[in-house]
Design an enzyme around this catalytic site. Structure first.
Site, PDB file in Angstrom:
ATOM      1  CE  LYS A 201     -10.202   8.162  -1.300  1.00  0.00           C
ATOM      2  NZ  LYS A 201     -10.738   6.759  -1.898  1.00  0.00           N
TER       3      LYS A 201
HETATM    4  C1  LIG Z   1      -9.636   5.677  -1.986  1.00  0.00           C
HETATM    5  C2  LIG Z   1      -9.611   5.073  -3.506  1.00  0.00           C
HETATM    6  C3  LIG Z   1      -9.617   3.323  -3.364  1.00  0.00           C
HETATM    7  C4  LIG Z   1      -9.387   2.468  -2.215  1.00  0.00           C
HETATM    8  O1  LIG Z   1     -10.252   3.030  -0.836  1.00  0.00           O
HETATM    9  P1  LIG Z   1      -9.200   3.032   1.183  1.00  0.00           P
HETATM   10  O2  LIG Z   1     -10.476   3.294   1.586  1.00  0.00           O
HETATM   11  O3  LIG Z   1      -8.103   4.341   0.599  1.00  0.00           O
HETATM   12  O4  LIG Z   1      -8.873   2.014   1.353  1.00  0.00           O
HETATM   13  C5  LIG Z   1     -10.331   2.264  -4.083  1.00  0.00           C
HETATM   14  N1  LIG Z   1     -10.893   3.055  -5.723  1.00  0.00           N
HETATM   15  C6  LIG Z   1     -10.598   4.532  -5.702  1.00  0.00           C
HETATM   16  C7  LIG Z   1     -10.621   5.427  -6.984  1.00  0.00           C
HETATM   17  C8  LIG Z   1     -10.351   5.049  -5.100  1.00  0.00           C
HETATM   18  O5  LIG Z   1      -9.758   6.720  -5.286  1.00  0.00           O
END
Ligand SMILES: *Cc1c(COP(=O)(O)O)cnc(C)c1O
Length: 429
Positions: A204
């Protein structure tokens, strides 16, 4: 090179020279890890408090003040942060949550775990975020929350969404996983809903490995979220008498403690994050400015001067307009871009959730019917064709390079590659 020159170039797909011959890994590498991050992690290891809470609480406090909210609570991942946020927002058995279909599954799935269900809404075709005009007619007396996902860095239209939510007295749970640091009309996303949750995982924009966090100004919501998945260390924080009497055992039956190693890295990342995303902002806007007016291609970005920004431009994408390229299928367009040396260029991003079998026929908890409708008084499943913009997204967006540094000479080469392919579309048909 001018546009006219490019138009006469032979595509690499047809045996011409590649636009991008060199490796520019340094331009894309993320997250940026320095000896300061390394030292912070080593300090946790040496202190012998890997499972402690001190550094995590410090990170939560700094994250809350950075984003501009009263409280933050860390989790092992974004999925868990969203689960706790939905619980805190009051989602319980039979409740409905309105969520965009075009998002990652974790924006929606935690609702099923709480016995609630999803009503999917369509997205705006250009921002790719939930379309405020497709929300209100989906509200029923069982609707508990709306989940605006600031999709691929683009802020949702929070004025319109919050107005609808207030009118119907339903909660807004923002999913900020794609947009940490992004602004909507000058104010940080994650500060509009009663509660906001997000992923901080390695790929991210705000990246510390595997982690998630929720933020809120609402003390009751914070305490409910803490009671759901945390115990022991936060007992001191609880003021609500009922929740206090339950302390020691997490109500959700799951342990949601954030890893201290990630929290330590988060404290370091936070110091540099605003500067780093400002650099990304410059680089990505440079790239899109170079492609203004290019047929078949539109930027996925906020209008300049709107006060809204794309945060760290997580998972950058462009919008494809096949009609302007003689109907050239996006797959073929991407194939020709890949041949130019941009080997990651693929169509699409996420799969529209309303069409996924898990939201249509999976009986996850053995209720004898699909979990999606196990606790509903009507069949709210949404067939193919019901959310046309979400269904079109996989064919309407394509990968663009996610530049982390503003290096004009290299960015120009990448933009020229897209322009070269777009200008030669006629020869690809
Ligand atoms: C990555 C993501 C999540 C979940 O996060 P994790 O840390 O992978 O559990 C939730 N919402 C969106 C839109 C995402 O891209």
């Amino acid at each position: 090179m001018t546009t006219t020159d490019a138009a006469h170039e032979t595509l690499a797909f047809h045996g011409g020279p590649k636009s991008i011959a060199a490796d520019h890994e340094d331009l894309f590498h993320w997250p940026i890890v320095t000896p300061e991050d390394e030292q912070a992690v080593i300090d946790v290891l040496r202190a012998g408090s890997m499972s402690g809470t001190g550094i995590t609480i410090e990170f939560e406090n700094q994250f809350a003040s950075w984003i501009g909210r009263e409280y933050a609570q860390g989790y092992p991942n974004g999925t868990m942060a969203l689960l706790a946020a939905f619980y805190a927002a009051g989602v319980r058995r039979g409740d409905e949550v309105i969520c965009p279909s075009m998002t990652y599954w974790a924006s929606a799935m935690p609702v099923l775990q709480l016995g609630g269900t999803l009503v999917f809404a369509d997205n705006d075709p250009d921002t790719l975020c939930i379309d405020p005009a497709d929300i209100e007619h989906r509200i029923t007396d069982r609707t508990k929350a709306i989940v605006p996902v600031h999709y691929l860095g683009h802020p949702c239209d929070m004025d319109a969404i919050c107005t609808i939510a207030q009118k119907h007295n339903i909660a807004v749970v923002e999913d900020v996983s794609h947009a940490q640091g992004g602004l909507y009309k000058g104010r940080k996303v994650g500060t509009f809903g009663q509660i906001a949750a997000m992923s901080l995982m390695a790929s991210k924009s705000f990246a510390v490995g595997e982690a998630g966090i929720l933020v809120t100004d609402d003390r009751q919501m914070l305490e409910t979220a803490v009671s759901f998945a945390n115990y022991a260390r936060h007992n001191a924080l609880l003021t609500n008498e009922t929740l206090k009497s339950h302390s020691g055992i997490p109500l959700g039956g799951c342990k949601g403690r954030m890893n201290q190693i990630c929290a330590a890295m988060g404290l370091v990342q936070l110091k540099y994050y605003d500067d780093r995303i400002a650099e990304i902002q410059k680089a990505m806007n440079r790239f899109w400015d170079l492609l203004e007016g290019c047929p078949g291609i539109r930027a996925h970005r906020t209008p300049p001067g709107s006060g809204s920004t794309m945060g760290g431009w997580y998972c950058a994408r462009g919008l494809y307009v096949a009609q302007e390229l003689g109907g050239l299928p996006i797959e073929q367009f991407c194939e020709a871009v890949r041949a130019e040396g941009l080997t990651d260029c693929m169509p699409g991003a996420n799969y529209p959730l309303h069409l996924h079998p898990v939201f249509n026929d999976a009986d996850i908890f053995g209720d004898g019917k699909p979990t999606r409708i196990a606790f509903s008084d009507r069949d709210l499943r949404q067939p193919a064709g019901s959310l046309p913009h979400a269904e079109a997204v996989p064919h309407r967006i394509f990968w663009v390079p996610w530049f982390k540094h503003d290096r004009a000479d290299v960015i120009e080469q990448y933009a020229a590659a897209y322009r070269k392919v777009a200008n030669a579309a006629g020869r690809l048909l």
